[in-house]
Design an enzyme around this catalytic site. Structure first.
Site, mmCIF file in Angstrom:
data_model
loop_
_atom_site.group_PDB
_atom_site.id
_atom_site.type_symbol
_atom_site.label_atom_id
_atom_site.label_comp_id
_atom_site.label_asym_id
_atom_site.label_seq_id
_atom_site.Cartn_x
_atom_site.Cartn_y
_atom_site.Cartn_z
ATOM 1 N N ARG A 97 0.848 -1.178 0.000
ATOM 2 C CA ARG A 97 0.000 0.000 0.000
ATOM 3 C C ARG A 97 0.892 1.239 0.000
ATOM 4 O O ARG A 97 1.923 1.280 0.669
ATOM 5 C CB ARG A 97 -0.944 0.025 1.203
ATOM 6 C CG ARG A 97 -2.104 -0.958 1.120
ATOM 7 C CD ARG A 97 -3.091 -0.530 0.022
ATOM 8 N NE ARG A 97 -4.262 -1.375 -0.057
ATOM 9 C CZ ARG A 97 -4.377 -2.446 -0.824
ATOM 10 N NH1 ARG A 97 -3.334 -2.829 -1.563
ATOM 11 N NH2 ARG A 97 -5.490 -3.144 -0.871
ATOM 12 N N GLU A 104 -4.013 7.395 -5.862
ATOM 13 C CA GLU A 104 -3.923 6.649 -7.113
ATOM 14 C C GLU A 104 -5.006 7.101 -8.086
ATOM 15 O O GLU A 104 -6.184 7.118 -7.727
ATOM 16 C CB GLU A 104 -4.019 5.146 -6.828
ATOM 17 C CG GLU A 104 -2.828 4.636 -6.008
ATOM 18 C CD GLU A 104 -2.846 3.135 -5.808
ATOM 19 O OE1 GLU A 104 -3.857 2.480 -6.155
ATOM 20 O OE2 GLU A 104 -1.846 2.609 -5.305
ATOM 21 N N HIS A 153 -0.652 0.003 -9.827
ATOM 22 C CA HIS A 153 -1.351 -1.021 -9.056
ATOM 23 C C HIS A 153 -1.679 -2.237 -9.938
ATOM 24 O O HIS A 153 -2.826 -2.666 -10.062
ATOM 25 C CB HIS A 153 -2.630 -0.459 -8.429
ATOM 26 C CG HIS A 153 -2.911 -1.030 -7.067
ATOM 27 N ND1 HIS A 153 -3.325 -0.271 -6.003
ATOM 28 C CD2 HIS A 153 -2.823 -2.291 -6.594
ATOM 29 C CE1 HIS A 153 -3.491 -1.037 -4.941
ATOM 30 N NE2 HIS A 153 -3.191 -2.271 -5.280
#
Length: 331
Positions: free
Chosen positions: A257, A286, A305
């Site tokens: 994370r 993000e 991601h």
């Protein structure tokens, strides 16, 4: 996929003739669950849900159906207290993945709404990516490739790299993903240490030296892997002080994370040359802003991601969480 044509009637499950128990023709006996899929998931998982429930697909307007939604399957979309309060029939939230920092868990608990995750389903894919990033940092094939494309086959930098067995490796977080990374590192002959106060000794890998603290891992780690959840205790766990505890010329890989690492501190450690490189698949925001200083620090590899973005992982994760949500709803 075709959107909802009539806002008053969400997408319904198809059923054979005669209708199955729980189909719309039998709603007087057993109300059919309505499940909101907030983001794209594997088609096999969508079909599992469609076969036993009504579904609202990603991109379709769920607002007219808030009073009927009984389940949610979510990836990264925020499920906050305000949204939960607008869903009076909600009984279960299924997280397509492991991290639940986008979900207001106290708000769910206050109404006794179940929360399920797909823990472990994407571990192999995330571990593959973590090792890919570690090898890129250690050998820099991207720098050589970019130079070749520019017509300068020998980059104006020292391209001497490292074998993973040369770099003492450390893993913070020895859950399913951390252990998958450890298995891969063992195949490279790497020396590995790790920290995770929650993992019982019986499950601790023989190939990993157990350390008593984060600091004990950092002090002799040249290639650090992060595989921790984001919690109040782990937020900005890797600040400038801790980054400077790592040996000069170390590397960091974050496939966990974004908030675990202080991004400004990481940029500073790279700019100072204390860290030789870092790779992150995650950011505090993000997608990150293009002017984020970290993105312009030397030897930073940034991804969007992608850790679980493989065909196998998406199918495993989607079908696992679909099964858990349907089971919770009793269908």
């Amino acid at each position: 996929m075709v959107g909802i044509q009539n806002p008053a009637a969400p997408r319904r499950a198809t059923s054979p003739d005669p209708p199955r128990a729980g189909s719309l023709e039998r709603t007087t006996m057993t109300p059919t669950p309505l499940i909101w899929i907030t983001e794209q998931i594997h088609p096999d998982a969508v079909e599992m849900l469609r076969a036993r429930a009504e579904i609202i697909l990603p991109g379709e307007d769920a607002t007219p159906h808030h009073d009927r939604i009984t389940g949610i399957v979510v990836r990264a979309a925020p499920i906050d207290a305000d949204l939960i309060a607008r869903l009076p029939a909600l009984r279960v939230v299924g997280k397509h993945g492991v991290g639940t920092d986008n979900i207001d868990q106290p708000a769910l608990s206050a109404r006794d709404i179940a929360l399920h995750t797909a823990a472990g389903a994407n571990a192999e894919s995330v571990a593959d990516l973590a090792l890919t990033l570690a090898l890129m940092l250690a050998r820099a094939p991207d720098i050589a490739s970019d130079a070749l494309k520019r017509g300068t086959p020998r980059p104006n930098v020292d391209m001497t790299g490292y074998e993973l067995s040369e770099l003492p490796c450390g893993i913070l977080g020895m859950g399913v993903i951390g252990r998958a990374v450890a298995r891969r590192l063992a195949g490279f002959g790497a020396q590995v240490s790790g920290y995770d106060p929650m993992l019982p000794d019986a499950e601790w890998p023989d190939s990993v030296a157990r350390r008593a603290s984060v600091d004990a891992v950092l002090e002799d780690t040249r290639m650090l892997f992060l595989h921790l959840p984001l919690t109040p205790d782990t937020r900005h766990m890797l600040d400038l002080t801790r980054l400077r505890q790592m040996p000069q010329g170390s590397f960091l890989v974050n496939c966990a994370r974004g908030g675990i690492v202080d991004e400004a501190a990481l940029a500073q450690a790279l700019n100072e040359g204390h860290l030789a490189g870092a790779a992150t698949d995650v950011f505090e925001r993000e997608p990150p802003a293009p002017d984020l200083p970290l993105l312009h620090a030397p030897r930073i590899i940034g991804l969007t991601h992608l850790g679980a973005q493989t065909h196998a992982a998406l199918r495993r994760t989607g079908t696992l969480i679909a099964t858990k949500v349907l089971t919770e709803l009793g269908v």
